[in-house]
Scaffold this active site. Structure first.
Site, PDB file in Angstrom:
ATOM      1  N   LYS A   1       0.807  -1.237  -0.014  1.00 30.02           N
ATOM      2  CA  LYS A   1      -0.182   0.244  -0.300  1.00 30.02           C
ATOM      3  C   LYS A   1       0.789   1.446  -0.058  1.00 30.02           C
ATOM      4  O   LYS A   1       0.769   2.191  -0.519  1.00 30.02           O
ATOM      5  CB  LYS A   1      -1.155   0.117   1.101  1.00 30.02           C
ATOM      6  CG  LYS A   1      -1.931  -1.401   1.212  1.00 30.02           C
ATOM      7  CD  LYS A   1      -3.098  -1.265   2.475  1.00 30.02           C
ATOM      8  CE  LYS A   1      -2.695  -1.376   3.646  1.00 30.02           C
ATOM      9  NZ  LYS A   1      -1.882  -2.474   3.669  1.00 30.02           N
ATOM     10  N   THR A   2       2.109   1.262   0.476  1.00 33.96           N
ATOM     11  CA  THR A   2       2.931   2.321   0.863  1.00 33.96           C
ATOM     12  C   THR A   2       3.052   2.971  -0.440  1.00 33.96           C
ATOM     13  O   THR A   2       3.617   3.588  -0.652  1.00 33.96           O
ATOM     14  CB  THR A   2       3.139   2.257   1.716  1.00 33.96           C
ATOM     15  OG1 THR A   2       3.000   2.544   3.247  1.00 33.96           O
ATOM     16  CG2 THR A   2       4.504   3.211   1.923  1.00 33.96           C
TER      17      THR A   2
ATOM     18  N   ASP B   1      -1.298   6.595   5.910  1.00 32.45           N
ATOM     19  CA  ASP B   1      -1.191   5.200   6.716  1.00 32.45           C
ATOM     20  C   ASP B   1      -2.142   4.821   7.379  1.00 32.45           C
ATOM     21  O   ASP B   1      -1.996   6.277   8.604  1.00 32.45           O
ATOM     22  CB  ASP B   1      -0.016   5.145   7.013  1.00 32.45           C
ATOM     23  CG  ASP B   1      -0.313   3.072   6.820  1.00 32.45           C
ATOM     24  OD1 ASP B   1      -0.612   2.530   6.579  1.00 32.45           O
ATOM     25  OD2 ASP B   1       1.271   3.345   7.696  1.00 32.45           O
TER      26      ASP B   1
ATOM     27  N   THR C   1      -5.249  -1.603   7.150  1.00 37.19           N
ATOM     28  CA  THR C   1      -5.772  -3.285   7.120  1.00 37.19           C
ATOM     29  C   THR C   1      -6.941  -3.093   8.110  1.00 37.19           C
ATOM     30  O   THR C   1      -7.226  -4.188   7.744  1.00 37.19           O
ATOM     31  CB  THR C   1      -4.534  -2.938   8.030  1.00 37.19           C
ATOM     32  OG1 THR C   1      -4.484  -2.499   9.482  1.00 37.19           O
ATOM     33  CG2 THR C   1      -3.062  -2.950   8.004  1.00 37.19           C
TER      34      THR C   1
ATOM     35  N   ARG D   1       6.184  -8.156   1.569  1.00 38.63           N
ATOM     36  CA  ARG D   1       7.604  -7.884   3.080  1.00 38.63           C
ATOM     37  C   ARG D   1       8.581  -8.714   3.575  1.00 38.63           C
ATOM     38  O   ARG D   1       9.249  -8.987   3.922  1.00 38.63           O
ATOM     39  CB  ARG D   1       6.518  -6.973   3.766  1.00 38.63           C
ATOM     40  CG  ARG D   1       7.436  -6.014   5.322  1.00 38.63           C
ATOM     41  CD  ARG D   1       6.922  -5.065   5.706  1.00 38.63           C
ATOM     42  NE  ARG D   1       6.646  -3.949   5.263  1.00 38.63           N
ATOM     43  CZ  ARG D   1       5.683  -3.524   5.691  1.00 38.63           C
ATOM     44  NH1 ARG D   1       4.773  -3.894   6.768  1.00 38.63           N
ATOM     45  NH2 ARG D   1       5.231  -2.558   4.975  1.00 38.63           N
TER      46      ARG D   1
END
Length: 354
Positions: free
Chosen positions: A67-68, A112, A161, A220
């Protein structure tokens, strides 16, 4: 980094620089998420042709899926600046007003964990998203006055999230909503080869496949495991990430074939050995493994449930048959046997007298 953190999908401060180095810079470099990527490309291309900022964008999904990265890609594709902050950091409406009034025309504001933004700041954000205007209240009590301030047209990119915690008015103000899904092993292999090239790590096909299979479908985690396997390969092998090297490295770091770490296995072992598979309450289970209940619920359980190893029931947590077999245990006789229905099927009666 401890073994418990290796398979956590949340980023920590120590690895921010390493994560940024392998982050895609353009939409064409972003791997997988084809549907979201195509939709986002149409949104950005249309906005650039009109010469106006695109609609506000909401990205939802589990942590670690990009997302980032997508927020930074939006700014890069538009050729504008980006201002990054997070929901918990915006405690007062004045904090948000200061950020909004400092934006240049066309800039991207990335928030975020936007579901954790303070309510006064969220209400201020409504008018900024719709009318590009904020009302700053000066003074207190009857003498308080609201001073309207214009904000340059901007694009808000929100990431969450837990999209269910977003309020209805906030969700409705986003013109584009996208949900990111977990990656397939094949997509993770492609991602690992790209990351290995950037990091200068020689990696074989089977080595990448082994790491991808233990990465829980999360980029990640895949990149984090790659860096740890690289360390092992450079210190105890010939520097090449092969199948044998990856298996040996991940054994050292307590990451098993399914991607479970020490805490995950501790939860399953406590369920199976101490409570005969359950059901058992969350608090009792947390005490049994020496962790806080929220750690077990938010860190361990999502993947265990998704992997079919644990079930949440009204009576408590239950280990599935797959969990017993994964731990090398044999379920007690009849534990998972199909039970006969206790209520007769009215549609199968022969219609005679009872």
């Amino acid at each position: 980094m401890s073994s418990e953190n290796l398979v956590s999908a949340y980023v920590n401060d120590a690895e921010l620089d390493a994560e940024v180095s392998v982050r895609p810079k353009r939409l064409s470099e972003f791997i997988a998420q084809d549907r979201v990527r195509d939709q986002l490309d149409l949104l950005l291309q249309g906005a650039m042709r009109r010469g106006s900022p695109p609609d506000h964008i909401l990205l939802s999904g589990p942590p670690g899926l990009g997302k980032t990265s997508l927020a930074n890609i939006v700014a890069a594709e538009l050729g504008t600046g980006i201002r990054v902050t997070s929901g918990p950091a915006i405690e007062r409406s004045g904090d948000l007003a200061a950020i909004l009034t400092s934006l240049a025309e066309g800039d991207v504001l990335f928030i975020d964990e936007i579901h954790r933004i303070a309510r006064p700041a969220e209400e201020l954000l409504y008018s900024a998203m719709e009318d590009f205007r904020v009302d700053v209240v000066v003074g207190k009590g009857p003498g308080a006055t609201a001073i309207p301030l214009d904000v340059e047209p901007f694009t808000l990119v929100g990431a969450t999230t837990r999209s269910g915690l977003l309020t209805g008015p906030m969700r409705d103000r986003f013109g584009f909503v996208a949900h990111l899904d977990f990656y397939s092993p094949a997509d993770l292999e492609t991602l690992l080869h790209r990351s290995a090239r950037i990091l200068g790590v020689p990696i074989t096909e089977d080595g990448a496949a082994e790491i991808a299979g233990r990465s829980r479908g999360t980029p990640r985690i895949a990149n984090r495991l790659l860096r740890r396997v690289r360390d092992f390969a450079e210190v105890r092998a010939d520097g090449v990430v092969t199948l044998a090297t990856a298996q040996a490295a991940l054994t050292v770091y307590d990451v098993d074939a399914l991607g479970l770490d020490r805490l995950d296995r501790a939860v399953l072992t406590a369920l199976v050995d101490s409570f005969r598979g359950g059901p058992v309450g969350l608090s009792t289970l947390a005490v049994a493994v020496g962790e806080q209940p929220d750690t077990v619920e938010e860190v361990c359980e999502p993947f265990l449930v998704r992997a079919g190893l644990l079930a949440r029931t009204p009576r408590g947590r239950v280990a599935t048959e797959a969990a017993w077999h994964h731990l090398g245990r044999t379920p007690p006789n009849g534990t998972f046997a199909a039970q006969a229905p206790t209520v007769p099927d009215l549609f199968s009666l022969d219609g005679g007298e009872p």
